[in-house]
Design an enzyme around this catalytic site. Structure first.
Site, short mmCIF file in Angstrom:
data_model
loop_
_atom_site.label_atom_id
_atom_site.label_comp_id
_atom_site.label_asym_id
_atom_site.label_seq_id
_atom_site.Cartn_x
_atom_site.Cartn_y
_atom_site.Cartn_z
N LYS A 124 0.81 -1.23 0.00
CA LYS A 124 0.00 0.00 0.00
C LYS A 124 0.84 1.28 0.00
O LYS A 124 0.41 2.31 -0.48
CB LYS A 124 -0.95 0.02 1.21
CG LYS A 124 -2.05 -1.04 1.12
CD LYS A 124 -3.01 -0.96 2.30
CE LYS A 124 -3.92 -2.17 2.34
NZ LYS A 124 -4.93 -2.09 3.40
N ASP A 159 -9.75 2.48 2.84
CA ASP A 159 -9.72 1.88 4.19
C ASP A 159 -10.20 2.90 5.21
O ASP A 159 -10.92 2.57 6.16
CB ASP A 159 -8.29 1.45 4.57
CG ASP A 159 -7.82 0.25 3.77
OD1 ASP A 159 -8.66 -0.55 3.35
OD2 ASP A 159 -6.59 0.12 3.55
#
Ligand code: ATR
Length: 273
Positions: free
Chosen positions: A66, A102
């Site tokens: 990420k 997220d």
């Protein structure tokens, strides 16, 4: 026909995202595919360069890539920029746009429980990437103060975005927990066998009357000491599946422009093979 996918390391083979997104594509009657790609660190930039040639219009990014994707992206949304991590990429005619769903997914999961966090104390366990997103989400929801508890308080201090979030050691959690409305586990441990020490600490925590919800970013643990704590306190409990579903719904909307209810993703998870 929309082509989507997810990159991670070898663990991506266990990701629930291919099942969830394929389920939703079918349910909406959209033609498309969603594939998993396992990449070693170091292969990420090359893969992203080839994204347009591969015909992929959208991508999810999972552990451990990420952060590594960031330098390859042409634009970042405010969440991805603030967290230095992206979990969603849009290939906009060769321009790669990075997002972090997220963060919003966590906020959606809290809101779905009908809990307002404005001015309320929250206690977050963990100091990794997941904890960073959780803390940012809590501050955006107006929570305060937010305490970040980790084995290494220095590491916890490193993920605090500002004065609203304060790092503490695990030995200080009992005091803080007493007047917390929300506890979030953002460590990788939830079952006694994974960490007898954490189990002991959590079993010894005394909930105050204001505790509303315990959230665990993990899921699938038969024996979950965070769930035990919620039960003991008479508070709500939510595991990581709600956040997984909510971030997926947000990613899907970004790729397709079509709003999808996270409940459809929860249904996909309930019907997983
Ligand atoms: P992610 O990026 O997905 O959040 P991570 O960076 O591995 O994953 O973070 C996991 C967190 O769980 C870390 O904060 C880790 O603690 P350390 O920072 O001290 O390594 C925490 N964690 C893992 N096992 C733990 C344990 N047994 N007790 C307490 N914290 C633990």
């Amino acid at each position: 026909m929309i082509r989507l996918g997810i990159i991670g390391d070898s663990r991506v083979a266990h990701s629930l995202s291919p099942h969830m997104h394929t389920y939703v594509l079918r349910r909406l009657g959209l033609e498309g595919s969603y594939e998993a790609f396992a990449l070693e660190p170091g292969q990420v930039a090359g893969f992203l360069k080839e994204l347009p040639a591969r015909g992929l219009q959208g991508l999810n990014v999972t552990v451990p890539h990420k952060r590594e994707v960031i330098p390859s992206l042409d634009e970042l949304d405010p969440g991805a920029r603030a967290l230095g991590a992206a979990n969603t990429i849009i290939n906009d005619d060769g321009r790669l746009l990075g997002y972090n769903t997220d963060l919003g997914g966590f906020m959606d999961a809290v809101s779905a429980k009908g809990i307002g966090m404005s001015g309320k104390r929250a206690l977050v366990f963990g100091a990794g990437g997941a904890a960073r997103a959780v803390v940012a989400g809590l501050l955006e929801l107006g929570a305060g103060p937010v305490s970040i508890a980790a084995r290494d308080p220095q590491k916890a201090a490193g993920i605090s975005p500002g004065p609203g979030a304060v790092a503490i050691g695990l030995d200080q959690t009992a005091d803080v927990f007493n007047d917390a409305a929300l506890l979030v586990n953002a460590t990788s441990v939830s079952a006694p066998a994974e960490s007898p020490e954490m189990h002991e600490l959590v079993a010894g925590l005394k909930p105050g009357p204001g505790l509303e919800l315990v959230m665990d970013i993990n899921y699938g643990r038969a024996d979950n000491f965070w769930a035990d704590l919620a039960r003991r306190a008479g508070a709500g409990f939510q595991d990581g599946l709600a956040m997984l579903a909510a971030q997926a719904a947000r990613s899907f909307s970004l790729w397709t422009g079509q709003k999808v209810d996270a409940a459809l993703y929860m249904q996909a998870l309930e019907e997983r093979p």
